[in-house]
Design a protein around this motif. Structure first.
Motif, PDB file in Angstrom:
ATOM      1  N   ASP A  32       0.827  -1.204   0.000  1.00  0.00           N
ATOM      2  CA  ASP A  32       0.000   0.000   0.000  1.00  0.00           C
ATOM      3  C   ASP A  32       0.866   1.260   0.000  1.00  0.00           C
ATOM      4  O   ASP A  32       0.613   2.194  -0.773  1.00  0.00           O
ATOM      5  N   ALA A  33       1.895   1.291   0.832  1.00  0.00           N
ATOM      6  CA  ALA A  33       2.773   2.470   0.892  1.00  0.00           C
ATOM      7  C   ALA A  33       3.527   2.653  -0.428  1.00  0.00           C
ATOM      8  O   ALA A  33       3.680   3.782  -0.908  1.00  0.00           O
ATOM      9  N   GLY A  74      -9.716  -4.017   3.227  1.00  0.00           N
ATOM     10  CA  GLY A  74      -9.879  -2.804   4.024  1.00  0.00           C
ATOM     11  C   GLY A  74      -9.355  -1.562   3.315  1.00  0.00           C
ATOM     12  O   GLY A  74      -8.875  -0.642   3.953  1.00  0.00           O
ATOM     13  N   SER A  75      -9.415  -1.550   1.984  1.00  0.00           N
ATOM     14  CA  SER A  75      -8.974  -0.419   1.146  1.00  0.00           C
ATOM     15  C   SER A  75      -7.471  -0.187   1.161  1.00  0.00           C
ATOM     16  O   SER A  75      -7.003   0.881   0.793  1.00  0.00           O
ATOM     17  N   LYS A  76      -6.700  -1.157   1.606  1.00  0.00           N
ATOM     18  CA  LYS A  76      -5.241  -1.080   1.528  1.00  0.00           C
ATOM     19  C   LYS A  76      -4.793  -2.076   0.459  1.00  0.00           C
ATOM     20  O   LYS A  76      -5.274  -3.200   0.418  1.00  0.00           O
ATOM     21  N   LEU A  77      -3.861  -1.636  -0.379  1.00  0.00           N
ATOM     22  CA  LEU A  77      -3.404  -2.526  -1.433  1.00  0.00           C
ATOM     23  C   LEU A  77      -2.679  -3.716  -0.812  1.00  0.00           C
ATOM     24  O   LEU A  77      -1.783  -3.554   0.015  1.00  0.00           O
ATOM     25  N   PRO A 107     -11.801 -11.739   8.227  1.00  0.00           N
ATOM     26  CA  PRO A 107     -12.040 -10.306   8.075  1.00  0.00           C
ATOM     27  C   PRO A 107     -11.006  -9.426   8.758  1.00  0.00           C
ATOM     28  O   PRO A 107     -11.295  -8.838   9.797  1.00  0.00           O
ATOM     29  N   LEU A 108      -9.830  -9.323   8.182  1.00  0.00           N
ATOM     30  CA  LEU A 108      -8.799  -8.355   8.564  1.00  0.00           C
ATOM     31  C   LEU A 108      -8.309  -8.482   9.994  1.00  0.00           C
ATOM     32  O   LEU A 108      -8.131  -7.513  10.701  1.00  0.00           O
ATOM     33  N   THR A 109      -8.085  -9.701  10.428  1.00  0.00           N
ATOM     34  CA  THR A 109      -7.621  -9.953  11.780  1.00  0.00           C
ATOM     35  C   THR A 109      -6.432 -10.900  11.729  1.00  0.00           C
ATOM     36  O   THR A 109      -6.491 -11.910  11.032  1.00  0.00           O
TER      37      THR A 109
END
Length: 186
Positions: A32-33, A74-77, A107-109
Motif C-alpha cells: 500500500d505504501a 480494508g482499502s489497503k493494497l 475479516p482483517l484480523t
C-alpha cells in the motif's frame, strides 16, 4: 620498498574484505505504501495480476490479485488469496537469505493458525516447500536453506481468505565486499 612495509600492506589489503564485509540488509515491500508513494514504487498492471517494483516483479495466478477492495483488504493494497490454487510468484531475487511475510486473514484480523504455503525455486520451474515459522499473529518468517538466488511462491493454504500486505526481503549485501561471493554449490 622496505620488505616490512610491503608485508604490512599485503596484510592490510588481504584483510579489506573481512573488515568491510558483507552485510545483511532488509528491503520492506509494504504494498500500500509503495503504491501510494510519489513517485510510485509499485505499478499494478494486467488486471491486477502483476505488480512491478525495482527489486521484484510479482505475478498472481489462480484468482490471486492485487486488491484495494474494502471488503477484501480494508482499502489497503494487498495481495488477496481467496481460495485453493491462488498464489503469487516473484521474479528472481539475488542473495536472498530470508523473508518476513505480514498477512491477515479475512475479516482483517491476524491469526497464527491461518496458514500460507511458501515454496522456492532456483530456476522458476522446480519448486521446493520451505518451513514457515509462526513468529506472531500475522507474521511469518521463512529462512532459505542457504543464501542464494531464488524465486519465491506464496500460496493459499488455509480455509480462510488471506491478504499479504507486506513482505520484507532479507538479503546478503556484497557491495561492501567486492572480493566476496556467496558460495552456491551445484
Amino acid at each position: 620498498m622496505n620488505p616490512y612495509i610491503r608485508y604490512i600492506l599485503i596484510c592490510l589489503f588481504s584483510l579489506c574484505p573481512i573488515i568491510s564485509g558483507a552485510e545483511t540488509r532488509t528491503i520492506p515491500h509494504d504494498f500500500d505504501a509503495m503504491f501510494n508513494a510519489s513517485p510510485k514504487k509499485l505499478e499494478v498492471e494486467n488486471t491486477n495480476q502483476t505488480g512491478i517494483t525495482d527489486l521484484v516483479t510479482y505475478t498472481c495466478s489462480g484468482g490471486a490479485e492485487f486488491s484495494l477492495d474494502y471488503s477484501k483488504t480494508g482499502s489497503k493494497l494487498a495481495i488477496f488469496l481467496e481460495k485453493s490454487g491462488d498464489k503469487v510468484e516473484t521474479s528472481l531475487i539475488q542473495n536472498l537469505d530470508s523473508l518476513r511475510i505480514n498477512y491477515y486473514y479475512y475479516p482483517l484480523t491476524p491469526n497464527p493458525y491461518r496458514d500460507i504455503a511458501v515454496s522456492i525455486s532456483t530456476d522458476g520451474s522446480v519448486w521446493k516447500d520451505v518451513t514457515v515459522e509462526h513468529k506472531s499473529n500475522g507474521l511469518k518468517t521463512v529462512k532459505m536453506p542457504r543464501a542464494g538466488d531464488y524465486y519465491v511462491r506464496i500460496a493459499y493454504k488455509s480455509s480462510y481468505k488471506v491478504y499479504v500486505f507486506q513482505i520484507d526481503y532479507i538479503y546478503i549485501d556484497l557491495s561492501g565486499c567486492p572480493g566476496c561471493f556467496i558460495y552456491k554449490p551445484e
